[in-house]
Enzyme design. Structure first.
Site, PDB file in Angstrom:
ATOM      1  N   ARG A  32     107.245  10.834  -1.725  1.00 29.73           N
ATOM      2  CA  ARG A  32     107.182  12.179  -1.146  1.00 29.73           C
ATOM      3  C   ARG A  32     106.846  13.209  -2.226  1.00 29.73           C
ATOM      4  O   ARG A  32     107.378  13.142  -3.344  1.00 29.73           O
ATOM      5  CB  ARG A  32     108.500  12.526  -0.451  1.00 29.73           C
ATOM      6  CG  ARG A  32     108.737  11.613   0.761  1.00 29.73           C
ATOM      7  CD  ARG A  32     109.837  12.072   1.670  1.00 29.73           C
ATOM      8  NE  ARG A  32     110.138  11.008   2.634  1.00 29.73           N
ATOM      9  CZ  ARG A  32     109.480  10.799   3.773  1.00 29.73           C
ATOM     10  NH1 ARG A  32     108.493  11.605   4.127  1.00 29.73           N
ATOM     11  NH2 ARG A  32     109.813   9.795   4.567  1.00 29.73           N
ATOM     12  N   ASP A  33     105.974  14.149  -1.839  1.00 23.88           N
ATOM     13  CA  ASP A  33     105.603  15.226  -2.759  1.00 23.88           C
ATOM     14  C   ASP A  33     106.830  16.095  -3.034  1.00 23.88           C
ATOM     15  O   ASP A  33     107.605  16.409  -2.125  1.00 23.88           O
ATOM     16  CB  ASP A  33     104.473  16.075  -2.148  1.00 23.88           C
ATOM     17  CG  ASP A  33     103.772  16.929  -3.181  1.00 23.88           C
ATOM     18  OD1 ASP A  33     102.605  16.651  -3.495  1.00 23.88           O
ATOM     19  OD2 ASP A  33     104.405  17.894  -3.683  1.00 23.88           O
ATOM     20  N   ILE A  34     106.983  16.504  -4.282  1.00 22.51           N
ATOM     21  CA  ILE A  34     108.152  17.296  -4.684  1.00 22.51           C
ATOM     22  C   ILE A  34     108.107  18.695  -4.069  1.00 22.51           C
ATOM     23  O   ILE A  34     109.142  19.356  -3.936  1.00 22.51           O
ATOM     24  CB  ILE A  34     108.220  17.359  -6.235  1.00 22.51           C
ATOM     25  CG1 ILE A  34     109.631  17.627  -6.720  1.00 22.51           C
ATOM     26  CG2 ILE A  34     107.237  18.369  -6.804  1.00 22.51           C
ATOM     27  CD1 ILE A  34     109.819  17.410  -8.200  1.00 22.51           C
ATOM     28  N   ASN A  91      92.182  15.738  -4.010  1.00 18.21           N
ATOM     29  CA  ASN A  91      91.677  16.768  -4.918  1.00 18.21           C
ATOM     30  C   ASN A  91      91.097  16.066  -6.145  1.00 18.21           C
ATOM     31  O   ASN A  91      91.753  15.191  -6.726  1.00 18.21           O
ATOM     32  CB  ASN A  91      92.809  17.716  -5.327  1.00 18.21           C
ATOM     33  CG  ASN A  91      93.340  18.507  -4.146  1.00 18.21           C
ATOM     34  OD1 ASN A  91      92.582  18.917  -3.276  1.00 18.21           O
ATOM     35  ND2 ASN A  91      94.653  18.705  -4.093  1.00 18.21           N
ATOM     36  N   GLU A  99      95.642  18.711 -10.041  1.00 22.22           N
ATOM     37  CA  GLU A  99      96.593  19.092 -11.086  1.00 22.22           C
ATOM     38  C   GLU A  99      97.063  17.897 -11.909  1.00 22.22           C
ATOM     39  O   GLU A  99      97.310  18.029 -13.103  1.00 22.22           O
ATOM     40  CB  GLU A  99      97.811  19.774 -10.459  1.00 22.22           C
ATOM     41  CG  GLU A  99      97.498  21.157  -9.910  1.00 22.22           C
ATOM     42  CD  GLU A  99      98.642  21.723  -9.082  1.00 22.22           C
ATOM     43  OE1 GLU A  99      99.744  21.129  -9.086  1.00 22.22           O
ATOM     44  OE2 GLU A  99      98.411  22.749  -8.423  1.00 22.22           O
ATOM     45  N   VAL A 100      97.237  16.775 -11.248  1.00 23.37           N
ATOM     46  CA  VAL A 100      97.776  15.601 -11.954  1.00 23.37           C
ATOM     47  C   VAL A 100      96.634  14.594 -12.155  1.00 23.37           C
ATOM     48  O   VAL A 100      96.036  14.132 -11.177  1.00 23.37           O
ATOM     49  CB  VAL A 100      98.931  14.955 -11.152  1.00 23.37           C
ATOM     50  CG1 VAL A 100      99.465  13.733 -11.893  1.00 23.37           C
ATOM     51  CG2 VAL A 100     100.052  15.963 -10.911  1.00 23.37           C
ATOM     52  N   HIS A 104      95.222  10.193  -6.824  1.00 20.07           N
ATOM     53  CA  HIS A 104      96.190  10.161  -5.732  1.00 20.07           C
ATOM     54  C   HIS A 104      95.562  10.755  -4.490  1.00 20.07           C
ATOM     55  O   HIS A 104      94.659  11.595  -4.575  1.00 20.07           O
ATOM     56  CB  HIS A 104      97.463  10.936  -6.089  1.00 20.07           C
ATOM     57  CG  HIS A 104      97.209  12.342  -6.530  1.00 20.07           C
ATOM     58  ND1 HIS A 104      96.804  12.654  -7.813  1.00 20.07           N
ATOM     59  CD2 HIS A 104      97.282  13.530  -5.871  1.00 20.07           C
ATOM     60  CE1 HIS A 104      96.645  13.963  -7.916  1.00 20.07           C
ATOM     61  NE2 HIS A 104      96.912  14.531  -6.735  1.00 20.07           N
ATOM     62  N   HIS A 106      96.827  12.712  -0.836  1.00 21.65           N
ATOM     63  CA  HIS A 106      97.929  13.346  -0.113  1.00 21.65           C
ATOM     64  C   HIS A 106      97.798  12.960   1.361  1.00 21.65           C
ATOM     65  O   HIS A 106      96.713  13.116   1.940  1.00 21.65           O
ATOM     66  CB  HIS A 106      97.827  14.875  -0.174  1.00 21.65           C
ATOM     67  CG  HIS A 106      97.862  15.476  -1.535  1.00 21.65           C
ATOM     68  ND1 HIS A 106      98.899  16.269  -1.972  1.00 21.65           N
ATOM     69  CD2 HIS A 106      96.972  15.441  -2.559  1.00 21.65           C
ATOM     70  CE1 HIS A 106      98.644  16.704  -3.207  1.00 21.65           C
ATOM     71  NE2 HIS A 106      97.477  16.218  -3.574  1.00 21.65           N
TER      72      HIS A 106
HETATM   73  P1  5GP Z   1      97.009  17.675  -6.970  1.00 19.03           P
HETATM   74  O1  5GP Z   1      96.827  19.167  -7.018  1.00 19.03           O
HETATM   75  O2  5GP Z   1      96.845  17.054  -8.340  1.00 19.03           O
HETATM   76  O3  5GP Z   1      96.158  17.018  -5.917  1.00 19.03           O
HETATM   77  O4  5GP Z   1      98.476  17.434  -6.471  1.00 19.03           O
HETATM   78  C1  5GP Z   1      99.534  17.091  -7.291  1.00 19.03           C
HETATM   79  C2  5GP Z   1     100.767  17.060  -6.415  1.00 19.03           C
HETATM   80  O5  5GP Z   1     101.800  16.437  -7.146  1.00 19.03           O
HETATM   81  C3  5GP Z   1     101.285  18.430  -5.995  1.00 19.03           C
HETATM   82  O6  5GP Z   1     101.305  18.502  -4.571  1.00 19.03           O
HETATM   83  C4  5GP Z   1     102.693  18.492  -6.593  1.00 19.03           C
HETATM   84  O7  5GP Z   1     103.630  19.121  -5.747  1.00 19.03           O
HETATM   85  C5  5GP Z   1     103.012  17.035  -6.813  1.00 19.03           C
HETATM   86  N1  5GP Z   1     103.923  16.780  -7.920  1.00 19.03           N
HETATM   87  C6  5GP Z   1     103.828  17.291  -9.177  1.00 19.03           C
HETATM   88  N2  5GP Z   1     104.815  16.816  -9.952  1.00 19.03           N
HETATM   89  C7  5GP Z   1     105.546  15.985  -9.162  1.00 19.03           C
HETATM   90  C8  5GP Z   1     106.716  15.186  -9.404  1.00 19.03           C
HETATM   91  O8  5GP Z   1     107.278  15.139 -10.497  1.00 19.03           O
HETATM   92  N3  5GP Z   1     107.181  14.454  -8.354  1.00 19.03           N
HETATM   93  C9  5GP Z   1     106.575  14.481  -7.122  1.00 19.03           C
HETATM   94  N4  5GP Z   1     107.128  13.719  -6.169  1.00 19.03           N
HETATM   95  N5  5GP Z   1     105.483  15.216  -6.868  1.00 19.03           N
HETATM   96  C10 5GP Z   1     104.975  15.953  -7.881  1.00 19.03           C
END
Ligand code: 5GP
Length: 120
Positions: A32-34, A91, A99-100, A104, A106
């Site tokens: 689950r997303d945080i 993304n 961001e990460v 991944h 969503h």
């Molecule tokens: P992006 O913008 O890279 O597609 O999405 C990264 C997602 O990772 C964001 O929705 C953010 O809330 C989620 N996220 C970032 N750090 C963590 C974490 O430590 N644990 C979890 N479960 N989600 C995270």
């Protein structure tokens, strides 16, 4: 862009940071997303080291790519969102708002997710 083994999802995969797992097998982890943006907001990541969808689609064996998306579909079904539908987001890179830097997707569901892109 080379893979950064210290990205947050790599740490989650190594068990260094806790997560709320909904599915794990030899290929993928789903958790689950945080910061959930919908009643169901789950991230699915391959265990392999891929920075983005671009890397994954280019460098992973086609069979692994196919298996990954088959599992995403199954995870969405298991989460109970397939009937009413859901949105899948990958993304990718800077303009994609990633961001990460570990590939991944969503899965967003549990309510109508709204317009595809907010105009700015
Ligand atoms: P992006 O913008 O890279 O597609 O999405 C990264 C997602 O990772 C964001 O929705 C953010 O809330 C989620 N996220 C970032 N750090 C963590 C974490 O430590 N644990 C979890 N479960 N989600 C995270």
């Amino acid at each position: 862009m080379s893979y950064d083994p210290n990205n947050i999802f790599a740490k989650i995969l190594r068990g260094e940071i806790p997560n709320d797992t909904v599915h794990e097998d030899e290929d993928v982890l789903a958790f689950r997303d945080i910061n959930p943006q919908a009643p169901v907001h789950v991230l699915v990541i391959p265990k392999g080291e891929y920075v983005s969808l671009d890397d994954f689609a280019r460098d992973a064996p086609a069979e692994a790519v196919g298996r990954f998306f088959a599992k995403v579909g199954q995870i969405a079904r298991d989460l109970g969102v397939a009937g009413e539908g859901y949105r899948l987001i990958a993304n990718t890179g800077r303009h994609g708002g990633q961001e990460v830097p570990h590939f991944h997707v969503h899965i967003l569901g549990g309510r109508s997710i709204g317009p595809m892109v907010v105009k700015r």
